[in-house]
Design a protein around this motif. Sequence first.
Motif, PDB file in Angstrom:
ATOM      1  N   LYS A 258       0.805  -1.214   0.000  1.00 20.85           N
ATOM      2  CA  LYS A 258       0.000   0.000   0.000  1.00 20.85           C
ATOM      3  C   LYS A 258       0.843   1.272   0.000  1.00 20.85           C
ATOM      4  CE  LYS A 258      -3.858  -2.213   2.408  1.00 20.85           C
ATOM      5  NZ  LYS A 258      -4.731  -2.212   3.621  1.00 20.85           N
ATOM      6  N   SER A 259       2.000   1.228   0.661  1.00 19.89           N
ATOM      7  CA  SER A 259       2.816   2.437   0.720  1.00 19.89           C
ATOM      8  C   SER A 259       4.293   2.108   0.844  1.00 19.89           C
ATOM      9  CB  SER A 259       2.400   3.318   1.906  1.00 19.89           C
ATOM     10  OG  SER A 259       2.827   2.747   3.126  1.00 19.89           O
ATOM     11  N   ILE A 260       5.099   2.971   0.245  1.00 22.83           N
ATOM     12  CA  ILE A 260       6.555   2.909   0.407  1.00 22.83           C
ATOM     13  C   ILE A 260       7.023   4.310   0.773  1.00 22.83           C
ATOM     14  CG2 ILE A 260       8.785   2.542  -0.708  1.00 22.83           C
ATOM     15  CD1 ILE A 260       7.511   0.402  -2.411  1.00 22.83           C
ATOM     16  N   ILE A 261       7.785   4.381   1.854  1.00 25.04           N
ATOM     17  CA  ILE A 261       8.267   5.665   2.358  1.00 25.04           C
ATOM     18  C   ILE A 261       9.782   5.623   2.457  1.00 25.04           C
ATOM     19  CG2 ILE A 261       8.358   7.157   4.420  1.00 25.04           C
ATOM     20  CD1 ILE A 261       5.458   6.354   4.965  1.00 25.04           C
ATOM     21  N   ILE A 302      10.853   1.968   3.833  1.00 26.45           N
ATOM     22  CA  ILE A 302       9.807   1.466   4.725  1.00 26.45           C
ATOM     23  C   ILE A 302       8.604   1.036   3.887  1.00 26.45           C
ATOM     24  CG2 ILE A 302       8.282   2.043   6.644  1.00 26.45           C
ATOM     25  CD1 ILE A 302      10.363   4.158   7.474  1.00 26.45           C
ATOM     26  N   VAL A 303       8.269  -0.240   3.963  1.00 26.83           N
ATOM     27  CA  VAL A 303       7.149  -0.796   3.209  1.00 26.83           C
ATOM     28  C   VAL A 303       6.005  -1.076   4.171  1.00 26.83           C
ATOM     29  CG1 VAL A 303       6.340  -2.697   1.760  1.00 26.83           C
ATOM     30  CG2 VAL A 303       8.675  -1.800   1.478  1.00 26.83           C
ATOM     31  N   ASP A 304       4.885  -0.400   3.949  1.00 33.11           N
ATOM     32  CA  ASP A 304       3.707  -0.559   4.808  1.00 33.11           C
ATOM     33  C   ASP A 304       4.063  -0.458   6.288  1.00 33.11           C
ATOM     34  OD1 ASP A 304       2.076  -0.808   2.601  1.00 33.11           O
ATOM     35  OD2 ASP A 304       2.099  -2.998   2.610  1.00 33.11           O
ATOM     36  N   GLY A 305       4.867   0.545   6.598  1.00 33.71           N
ATOM     37  CA  GLY A 305       5.190   0.861   7.983  1.00 33.71           C
ATOM     38  C   GLY A 305       6.355   0.106   8.576  1.00 33.71           C
ATOM     39  N   ILE A 308      12.566  -2.415   5.569  1.00 37.98           N
ATOM     40  CA  ILE A 308      13.130  -3.622   4.947  1.00 37.98           C
ATOM     41  C   ILE A 308      14.580  -3.425   4.511  1.00 37.98           C
ATOM     42  CG2 ILE A 308      10.853  -4.366   4.151  1.00 37.98           C
ATOM     43  CD1 ILE A 308      11.862  -3.688   1.269  1.00 37.98           C
ATOM     44  N   LEU A 309      14.992  -2.166   4.253  1.00 41.11           N
ATOM     45  CA  LEU A 309      16.352  -1.910   3.786  1.00 41.11           C
ATOM     46  C   LEU A 309      16.850  -0.587   4.343  1.00 41.11           C
ATOM     47  CD1 LEU A 309      15.926  -2.837   0.017  1.00 41.11           C
ATOM     48  CD2 LEU A 309      17.485  -4.010   1.571  1.00 41.11           C
ATOM     49  N   GLU A 310      18.176  -0.506   4.544  1.00 40.74           N
ATOM     50  CA  GLU A 310      18.793   0.748   4.960  1.00 40.74           C
ATOM     51  C   GLU A 310      20.070   0.978   4.151  1.00 40.74           C
ATOM     52  OE1 GLU A 310      19.196   1.581   9.127  1.00 40.74           O
ATOM     53  OE2 GLU A 310      17.640   0.110   9.657  1.00 40.74           O
TER      54      GLU A 310
END
Length: 317
Positions: A258-261, A302-305, A308-310
């Motif tokens: 739903k979202s990627i931030i 940040i995937v759906d809150g 997953i990666l930095e």
Amino acid sequence: MMKQIVLIFLSSSLSLHLTAQSTYSKTDAFVEKLGALNGLNVATIADTLSQVSSDKEQQARAIYYWISHNISMDLKGTKGNDNKNIDPVKVVETRKATPLGYSTLFQEMCSQAGIRCLTVDGYIKFSSEEINNPSDEINHSWNVVQLGSSPTEWNYADACKGAGFTDKQFKIFTPQFTSEYFFADKALFNLDHYPDNIAWQLNGGPKSIKDFYALPLIGNAAYPLGLKYVKPNTGYIKTKMKNPVVFNFKINGELEVKSIILLIGDEKKASKKEDMNFSNKGGEIAFTYQFKKDDVFPVKIIVDGKTILEYMIEVEE
């Protein structure tokens, strides 16, 4: 070599996730009903957990589930890499452990259940600031479990990371059970862990500690999402303000995103959240971002809150 390592397709983590939800559901429910088992010693707890089934995989799962839900991270010991309280008896008494304490307890309980299990010492990255900065000493431990006689039947288990996570200052431990660190996808696990003895790198991965520390940091949420490959495949990215950076990775195609931030910066520098316009073609995620300030800063995907990666980004004019 680095590109080949990161772009290798992992076996479907969707299958692993469904396994955890179905194959292990009765075992997890059994352990949940047992509760904390306060007042019992290590051998009695292991024996109680083993009653779940005669199947060794289910017994190992019960041990993993119980430890991950009932042992908290010893923040002071982990920060100082102090492993004086790793004895399983001490861990059960205090209900706290360093990563090595988690691993020794898991190994001891498996041994009590007649399951072949060993502890592996090695390295992980706790924050993006460690990218390209290899640790001077071992900073993590996990287990390998063998259910059969073939060497290919060894599997990873990391009850420490399965229990939750800590902030990079090691001041706060956040309990958050991650099922997929039990019998983890080997290829993804190898991007997240590097053994001190390369013989315990199952199914290949980074060939040196330098290669490992050059990779992006893998977040816990990458496992249930089924992360398959990553671009950029180096954790430290150099770019210019005029050049957009292309991010691309693959997750389970059956999962809705739903979202990627992008979270840019940290508490030392003003952090900024940017909602991404992304494409999702069967789990193939792609988006671009043009950084607007010349500086060096961490960036989280940040995937759906959930992170997953930095990366660490160095931007020049």
